[in-house]
Design an enzyme around this catalytic site. Sequence first.
Site, PDB file in Angstrom:
ATOM      1  N   ASP A  21       1.021  -0.704  -0.410  1.00 44.89           N
ATOM      2  CA  ASP A  21      -0.114   0.372  -0.495  1.00 44.89           C
ATOM      3  C   ASP A  21       1.203   1.281   0.262  1.00 44.89           C
ATOM      4  O   ASP A  21       1.768   1.400   0.573  1.00 44.89           O
ATOM      5  CB  ASP A  21      -1.169  -0.030   1.363  1.00 44.89           C
ATOM      6  CG  ASP A  21      -2.415   0.799   1.328  1.00 44.89           C
ATOM      7  OD1 ASP A  21      -2.354   1.526   0.384  1.00 44.89           O
ATOM      8  OD2 ASP A  21      -3.024   1.489   1.628  1.00 44.89           O
ATOM      9  N   ASN A  69     -10.351  -2.839  -5.651  1.00 48.96           N
ATOM     10  CA  ASN A  69      -9.923  -1.976  -5.823  1.00 48.96           C
ATOM     11  C   ASN A  69     -10.498  -1.985  -7.735  1.00 48.96           C
ATOM     12  O   ASN A  69     -10.070  -0.784  -8.428  1.00 48.96           O
ATOM     13  CB  ASN A  69      -8.593  -2.243  -6.530  1.00 48.96           C
ATOM     14  CG  ASN A  69      -7.524  -2.295  -4.987  1.00 48.96           C
ATOM     15  OD1 ASN A  69      -6.859  -3.385  -4.377  1.00 48.96           O
ATOM     16  ND2 ASN A  69      -7.844  -1.415  -4.900  1.00 48.96           N
TER      17      ASN A  69
HETATM   18  C1  IPE Z   1      -5.740  -2.689  -0.380  1.00 47.56           C
HETATM   19  O1  IPE Z   1      -5.463  -1.182  -0.475  1.00 47.56           O
HETATM   20  C2  IPE Z   1      -5.735  -3.650  -1.177  1.00 47.56           C
HETATM   21  C3  IPE Z   1      -4.247  -3.036  -1.713  1.00 47.56           C
HETATM   22  C4  IPE Z   1      -3.348  -3.544  -1.478  1.00 47.56           C
HETATM   23  C5  IPE Z   1      -4.217  -4.768  -2.873  1.00 47.56           C
HETATM   24  P1  IPE Z   1      -6.108  -0.431  -0.730  1.00 47.56           P
HETATM   25  O2  IPE Z   1      -5.519   1.132  -0.716  1.00 47.56           O
HETATM   26  O3  IPE Z   1      -7.223  -0.340  -1.713  1.00 47.56           O
HETATM   27  O4  IPE Z   1      -7.179   0.020   0.786  1.00 47.56           O
HETATM   28  P2  IPE Z   1      -8.142   0.486   1.470  1.00 47.56           P
HETATM   29  O5  IPE Z   1      -9.101   1.482   0.080  1.00 47.56           O
HETATM   30  O6  IPE Z   1      -7.169   2.338   1.927  1.00 47.56           O
HETATM   31  O7  IPE Z   1      -8.977   0.410   2.738  1.00 47.56           O
HETATM   32  C1  IPE Z   2      -0.979  -0.087  -3.844  1.00 49.80           C
HETATM   33  O1  IPE Z   2      -1.343   1.259  -3.149  1.00 49.80           O
HETATM   34  C2  IPE Z   2      -2.104  -0.974  -3.620  1.00 49.80           C
HETATM   35  C3  IPE Z   2      -2.376  -1.593  -4.841  1.00 49.80           C
HETATM   36  C4  IPE Z   2      -1.570  -2.241  -6.064  1.00 49.80           C
HETATM   37  C5  IPE Z   2      -4.089  -1.192  -5.547  1.00 49.80           C
HETATM   38  P1  IPE Z   2      -2.794   2.077  -3.620  1.00 49.80           P
HETATM   39  O2  IPE Z   2      -2.405   2.655  -4.982  1.00 49.80           O
HETATM   40  O3  IPE Z   2      -3.725   2.108  -2.757  1.00 49.80           O
HETATM   41  O4  IPE Z   2      -2.110   3.805  -3.068  1.00 49.80           O
HETATM   42  P2  IPE Z   2      -2.368   5.018  -1.904  1.00 49.80           P
HETATM   43  O5  IPE Z   2      -2.430   3.733  -1.103  1.00 49.80           O
HETATM   44  O6  IPE Z   2      -3.194   5.260  -2.837  1.00 49.80           O
HETATM   45  O7  IPE Z   2      -1.486   5.770  -1.466  1.00 49.80           O
HETATM   46 MG    MG Z   3      -4.217   2.488  -0.362  1.00 51.34          MG
END
Ligand code: IPE
Ligand code: IPE
Ligand code: MG
Length: 239
Positions: A21, A69
């Site tokens: 994340d 997602n």
């Molecule tokens: C969880 O992260 C899913 C992955 C890292 C693949 P998200 O960024 O989608 O989660 P939320 O929306 O902050 O809870």
């Molecule tokens: C990666 O980080 C998660 C996935 C691969 C879907 P994010 O895309 O959720 O990054 P933030 O949380 O918006 O910074």
């Molecule tokens: Mg995220």
Amino acid sequence: MNSEVDYSQLKIPTHVAIIVDGNGRWAVERGLSRLKGHDAGFDNLRNLVRYIMSRGVKVLSLYVFSTENFKRAKEEVGHLMDLFVLMYRRDLQIFMEDNIKVVFSGRDAPLPKSVIKARDEMAEATKNNTGGIVNFCLNYGGRAEIMDAVKKIVHASVDVDKLTDDDFRHYLYQDLPDIDLMIRTSGELRLSNFLLWQNSYAEFYFPKTKFPDFGAAEFDQAIIEYTSRDRRFGGNTKA
Ligand code: IPE
Ligand code: IPE
Ligand code: MG
């Protein structure tokens, strides 16, 4: 990736899980598009996986795309899907060299055919490798996994009165040991529907570092912290 840390003094978790994340915020704070953040995240992933498996971890689960997602902008979802195809083609040789078996957890629909093909080719090519397991959670949701397991049990006309915890595990997407250490990068303090069954007794670690910057030294810190935890599983403290 190299480490200064003496791992012989540390407890090595059997199963580590990472919620990948912070890619988007990493990019935005550098004036880049979110897509560039995903590129950086996936570049980091390759080296990090090799490093973690080289430390003696047996199973590594990676949350790379949740069922939720798909709510994101079409362009971002498409870019991530392209990255998965690229990664599975590009890194197959590395997983073979490292003797790592790659498995996947998640639903097929609505993944594009190209991703399903690259995913299945990776799983097939590495299925006899014995040096550790990397479990990519792709189009994964914890509730979906439990629901899908229940449906399989009902369809198989299982004698539910005799069903144990261990039997239930066989109906999950992958039959893996419980998670010992769950890491979520970027400072968010939630599970976001990740491996709900398998995380029951995991130790949680929430570094502020965003995923593209989470390297060997950051992983070492996680293991140092894990070593200091007193895992009681409902029993009495050892201390
Ligand atoms: C969880 O992260 C899913 C992955 C890292 C693949 P998200 O960024 O989608 O989660 P939320 O929306 O902050 O809870
Ligand atoms: C990666 O980080 C998660 C996935 C691969 C879907 P994010 O895309 O959720 O990054 P933030 O949380 O918006 O910074
Ligand atoms: Mg995220």
